[in-house]
Design an enzyme around this catalytic site. Structure first.
Site, PDB file in Angstrom:
ATOM      1  N   ASP A 104      16.805   0.132   2.351  1.00  0.00           N
ATOM      2  CA  ASP A 104      16.513  -1.291   3.525  1.00  0.00           C
ATOM      3  C   ASP A 104      17.897  -0.635   5.013  1.00  0.00           C
ATOM      4  OD1 ASP A 104      15.935  -3.759   4.143  1.00  0.00           O
ATOM      5  OD2 ASP A 104      17.375  -4.937   2.813  1.00  0.00           O
ATOM      6  N   CYS A 128     -11.977  -3.020   7.429  1.00  0.00           N
ATOM      7  CA  CYS A 128     -11.470  -4.492   7.025  1.00  0.00           C
ATOM      8  C   CYS A 128     -10.335  -5.069   7.841  1.00  0.00           C
ATOM      9  CB  CYS A 128     -10.513  -3.892   5.695  1.00  0.00           C
ATOM     10  SG  CYS A 128     -10.162  -4.990   5.065  1.00  0.00           S
TER      11      CYS A 128
END
Length: 247
Positions: free
Chosen positions: A94, A157
């Protein structure tokens, strides 16, 4: 060698990511002469009963992933140091100079979907990411790349675009000023007003819940994610989730 510590991982050359490094404080932790990046995924999806009546995103139901993922990465680094005592291995998660999603793609672990989330072929987007940067050349790792990953993860999609309640997804990008997940996690967010308006208190999973590539994702979280899971329902924001976000 690392498969008992890292659920799935791969390796790529550092030079592929060097032009895209994130200029943050952690940049100073990079080893001298970095040669390779090991990217790893950590599945966190719990059995469905853990999410009933939840008022936070699924990633926030488990214990602070920074601590748990970093512990796994540090353990992997120690193992690598024993095997390669003359090389350096630095873990990141992170708060990292390494763009984690592109790194995971380059390491052959999956692709980035239209909702801008990383999608693993087995665990879908229900994964955390972490990296190890080393001065060991990538060819020395023997790390696996064994996924048959399509270049276009989503094809035609567009379910996530249609189902996003904030209309924040389009053209393979997420408008963070609209995205309920981003807005609810901002330090300056008016969470009470946002929760009343949208029902979102901390994070939003709608684009993941409707994603066909998550349909068959197994609930196979790391054991430490199960051990640290929060109670099923808390009517107010979970203090321990906010605590590590606002340090």
């Amino acid at each position: 060698m690392l498969s008992k510590i890292l659920p799935d991982y791969g390796v790529c050359g550092f030079e592929l990511l060097e032009p895209h490094l994130i200029h943050c404080r952690a940049l100073a932790r990079l080893p001298q002469n970095p040669q390779s990046v090991v990217a790893a995924v950590f599945p966190y999806l719990l059995p469905e009963e853990h999410y009933r009546q939840r008022n936070v995103a699924r990633f926030a139901v488990v214990e602070d992933y920074h601590k748990l993922v970093l512990a796994r990465l540090e353990k992997a680094c120690k193992l690598l140091e024993k095997t390669y005592p003359h090389n350096l291995f630095v873990p990141f998660t992170d708060n990292s100079p390494i763009p984690e999603k592109p790194a995971a793609v380059l390491c052959g672990l999956g692709q980035i979907g239209k909702n801008a989330l990383f999608i693993h072929p087995r665990w879908g987007s229900w994964v955390f990411l972490g990296c190890i940067v080393s001065d060991l050349p990538p060819g020395e790792f023997g790390a696996k790349r064994g996924h048959d990953v399509r270049e276009n993860a989503c094809g035609d999609c567009d379910i996530c675009e249609k189902k996003c309640p904030a209309n924040a997804i389009g053209n393979g990008k997420v408008d963070t000023e609209k995205c309920l997940s981003f807005r609810s996690q901002r330090k300056d967010a008016d969470r009470e007003a946002l929760a009343r308006h949208s029902g979102v208190l901390w994070g939003c999973d709608i684009c993941q819940e409707v994603c066909p590539q998550n349909r068959n994702a197994p609930a196979q979280p790391l054991p430490e994610f199960i051990d640290g899971a929060r109670p099923v329902f808390e009517p107010l924001a979970p203090a321990r989730v906010w605590a590590w976000r606002f340090k």
